[in-house]
Every structure is written in C-alpha cells, then in structure tokens.
Design a protein around this motif. Sequence first.
Motif, PDB file in Angstrom:
ATOM      1  N   VAL A  51       0.852  -1.183   0.000  1.00 59.54           N
ATOM      2  CA  VAL A  51       0.000   0.000   0.000  1.00 59.54           C
ATOM      3  C   VAL A  51       0.890   1.236   0.000  1.00 59.54           C
ATOM      4  O   VAL A  51       1.897   1.294   0.708  1.00 59.54           O
ATOM      5  CB  VAL A  51      -0.949  -0.002   1.221  1.00 59.54           C
ATOM      6  N   ILE A  52       0.506   2.211  -0.800  1.00 60.83           N
ATOM      7  CA  ILE A  52       1.244   3.475  -0.887  1.00 60.83           C
ATOM      8  C   ILE A  52       0.357   4.582  -0.342  1.00 60.83           C
ATOM      9  O   ILE A  52      -0.829   4.669  -0.682  1.00 60.83           O
ATOM     10  CB  ILE A  52       1.608   3.806  -2.348  1.00 60.83           C
ATOM     11  N   ASP A  60       0.967  12.068  -1.311  1.00 59.68           N
ATOM     12  CA  ASP A  60       0.326  13.229  -1.939  1.00 59.68           C
ATOM     13  C   ASP A  60       0.316  13.098  -3.466  1.00 59.68           C
ATOM     14  O   ASP A  60       0.449  12.003  -3.990  1.00 59.68           O
ATOM     15  CB  ASP A  60       1.050  14.504  -1.487  1.00 59.68           C
ATOM     16  N   SER A  61       0.188  14.234  -4.172  1.00 57.75           N
ATOM     17  CA  SER A  61       0.091  14.224  -5.632  1.00 57.75           C
ATOM     18  C   SER A  61       1.334  13.679  -6.320  1.00 57.75           C
ATOM     19  O   SER A  61       1.247  13.184  -7.445  1.00 57.75           O
ATOM     20  CB  SER A  61      -0.188  15.628  -6.162  1.00 57.75           C
ATOM     21  N   THR A  62       2.490  13.746  -5.679  1.00 52.87           N
ATOM     22  CA  THR A  62       3.710  13.229  -6.308  1.00 52.87           C
ATOM     23  C   THR A  62       3.697  11.706  -6.359  1.00 52.87           C
ATOM     24  O   THR A  62       4.530  11.098  -7.009  1.00 52.87           O
ATOM     25  CB  THR A  62       4.971  13.730  -5.580  1.00 52.87           C
ATOM     26  N   VAL A  63       2.732  11.108  -5.659  1.00 54.00           N
ATOM     27  CA  VAL A  63       2.627   9.657  -5.555  1.00 54.00           C
ATOM     28  C   VAL A  63       1.329   9.113  -6.162  1.00 54.00           C
ATOM     29  O   VAL A  63       1.296   8.009  -6.678  1.00 54.00           O
ATOM     30  CB  VAL A  63       2.677   9.228  -4.060  1.00 54.00           C
ATOM     31  N   CYS A  64       0.245   9.882  -6.125  1.00 50.72           N
ATOM     32  CA  CYS A  64      -1.090   9.347  -6.414  1.00 50.72           C
ATOM     33  C   CYS A  64      -1.348   9.045  -7.887  1.00 50.72           C
ATOM     34  O   CYS A  64      -0.571   9.421  -8.761  1.00 50.72           O
ATOM     35  CB  CYS A  64      -2.161  10.286  -5.867  1.00 50.72           C
ATOM     36  N   LEU A 121       4.424   2.004   1.897  1.00 52.89           N
ATOM     37  CA  LEU A 121       5.348   3.051   1.475  1.00 52.89           C
ATOM     38  C   LEU A 121       4.719   4.383   1.855  1.00 52.89           C
ATOM     39  O   LEU A 121       3.580   4.667   1.461  1.00 52.89           O
ATOM     40  CB  LEU A 121       5.598   2.989  -0.036  1.00 52.89           C
ATOM     41  N   ILE A 122       5.450   5.194   2.614  1.00 54.39           N
ATOM     42  CA  ILE A 122       4.921   6.433   3.200  1.00 54.39           C
ATOM     43  C   ILE A 122       5.733   7.622   2.694  1.00 54.39           C
ATOM     44  O   ILE A 122       6.908   7.751   3.023  1.00 54.39           O
ATOM     45  CB  ILE A 122       5.006   6.364   4.740  1.00 54.39           C
ATOM     46  N   GLN A 123       5.118   8.474   1.876  1.00 60.03           N
ATOM     47  CA  GLN A 123       5.820   9.664   1.375  1.00 60.03           C
ATOM     48  C   GLN A 123       4.969  10.909   1.603  1.00 60.03           C
ATOM     49  O   GLN A 123       3.891  11.051   1.028  1.00 60.03           O
ATOM     50  CB  GLN A 123       6.134   9.558  -0.113  1.00 60.03           C
ATOM     51  N   VAL A 126       9.576   7.183   2.487  1.00 59.62           N
ATOM     52  CA  VAL A 126      10.096   7.662   1.209  1.00 59.62           C
ATOM     53  C   VAL A 126      10.186   9.179   1.313  1.00 59.62           C
ATOM     54  O   VAL A 126       9.161   9.856   1.474  1.00 59.62           O
ATOM     55  CB  VAL A 126       9.177   7.257   0.031  1.00 59.62           C
ATOM     56  N   THR A 127      11.405   9.712   1.229  1.00 60.74           N
ATOM     57  CA  THR A 127      11.569  11.163   1.373  1.00 60.74           C
ATOM     58  C   THR A 127      10.871  11.886   0.221  1.00 60.74           C
ATOM     59  O   THR A 127      10.749  11.346  -0.882  1.00 60.74           O
ATOM     60  CB  THR A 127      13.059  11.569   1.408  1.00 60.74           C
ATOM     61  N   PRO A 128      10.411  13.108   0.482  1.00 63.42           N
ATOM     62  CA  PRO A 128       9.723  13.857  -0.579  1.00 63.42           C
ATOM     63  C   PRO A 128      10.678  14.193  -1.720  1.00 63.42           C
ATOM     64  O   PRO A 128      11.851  14.476  -1.493  1.00 63.42           O
ATOM     65  CB  PRO A 128       9.241  15.129   0.126  1.00 63.42           C
ATOM     66  N   MET A 129      10.143  14.118  -2.945  1.00 68.41           N
ATOM     67  CA  MET A 129      10.978  14.510  -4.077  1.00 68.41           C
ATOM     68  C   MET A 129      11.135  16.028  -4.084  1.00 68.41           C
ATOM     69  O   MET A 129      10.320  16.753  -3.509  1.00 68.41           O
ATOM     70  CB  MET A 129      10.392  13.999  -5.386  1.00 68.41           C
ATOM     71  N   HIS A 130      12.191  16.478  -4.701  1.00 69.07           N
ATOM     72  CA  HIS A 130      12.545  17.890  -4.663  1.00 69.07           C
ATOM     73  C   HIS A 130      11.567  18.746  -5.466  1.00 69.07           C
ATOM     74  O   HIS A 130      11.076  18.334  -6.511  1.00 69.07           O
ATOM     75  CB  HIS A 130      13.962  18.064  -5.210  1.00 69.07           C
ATOM     76  N   ARG A 131      11.288  19.916  -4.950  1.00 71.42           N
ATOM     77  CA  ARG A 131      10.448  20.898  -5.646  1.00 71.42           C
ATOM     78  C   ARG A 131      11.394  21.938  -6.247  1.00 71.42           C
ATOM     79  O   ARG A 131      12.273  22.440  -5.561  1.00 71.42           O
ATOM     80  CB  ARG A 131       9.510  21.558  -4.631  1.00 71.42           C
TER      81      ARG A 131
END
Length: 159
Positions: free
Chosen positions: A14-15, A18-22, A78-80, A122-127
């Motif tokens: 399960v993931i 936010d929007s970077t993942v959905c 997986l938690i981001q 899972v660390t957030p991807m860079h903005r």
Amino acid sequence: MTTGQTGKTQLRLVIIGDSTVCDFPADSPTRGWGQFIQECFDSSVRVTNCAKSGRSSKSFIMEGLWEGALKERPDIVLIQFGHNDSHVKTEMKATDANGDFQDYLHRYIDESRQIGATPILVTPMHRRTFGADAKLIDNLKPYADAMKKVAAGKNVRVI
C-alpha cells in the motif's frame, strides 16, 4: 499476504502520500510515481495506491484516508509526505518538520507495525523553486532530514 487469482500468495503493498505519488486519469499530463509501480512487479505483488493529491501527513489522517489504507491489510506500506506539510504554517494541513511532522510519521510507523505491516519511509521529491537570486530554494530538505531522523530512531528503512 493474500491468495491471488493464480492461487499463489500475494504480497500486499500500500502506498500513501500526496500528488507526487497518487494516481491520475490516463489523459492527464500529471503523473505520480505510485501509479506506475505495479509495472515493476509480477502478479505475486498487489499494489494499492491510497495516495491523494493535496494531502499532508496530517490531513491524510484527519480525513480518514489512513484508516482506509490500514483496512487494505498491507504487508508493506510506502509512506511519502512533505510537499504539502511544507506549506505556509497558516494552512491547516501544514506541519513543522521538527515537530508534528515527526509525530505523524511515528503514528504511521507504529500503526503499520500494529497490524503486522512493514513501514518504509520515502523522502519527498525535490520541488524546483528558485529565489530572486535564481538559486534553488530547498524548502523540502527539513522534511527529508526529519524523515531520516525518524527512520533511524524507529529502525525503519528509508528511500
């Protein structure tokens, strides 16, 4: 684990995030990495993407989305989070990287483990945000650092 259509045991992944993942509609130019991860596995892994655009570590819980993800009975979670947590502090979904953001991560980890799931942060991807001087503003680094700190303290893997 569950038994899949082939009669074999399936790992449930399960993931949450936010929007970077959905998932987004097929005709949308926007894509989250979670909507493609199933392609990396065979039928022995079932991916359920519970991530939702615009959510933070706080709002995901407050809206009952975390409860729904737990009902999937995952083996791995997986938690981001971080992108929406880092918004202006006057927004309800915002969190402090050195405060309640870590508290919410602890909750995700503890509650995953309570149902027998393995949490992975899972660390957030860079903005890509630039200042007036054209230099990159790294406003998500405090959230990535906080996530690594929590992972070390809770003995959790981090990507």
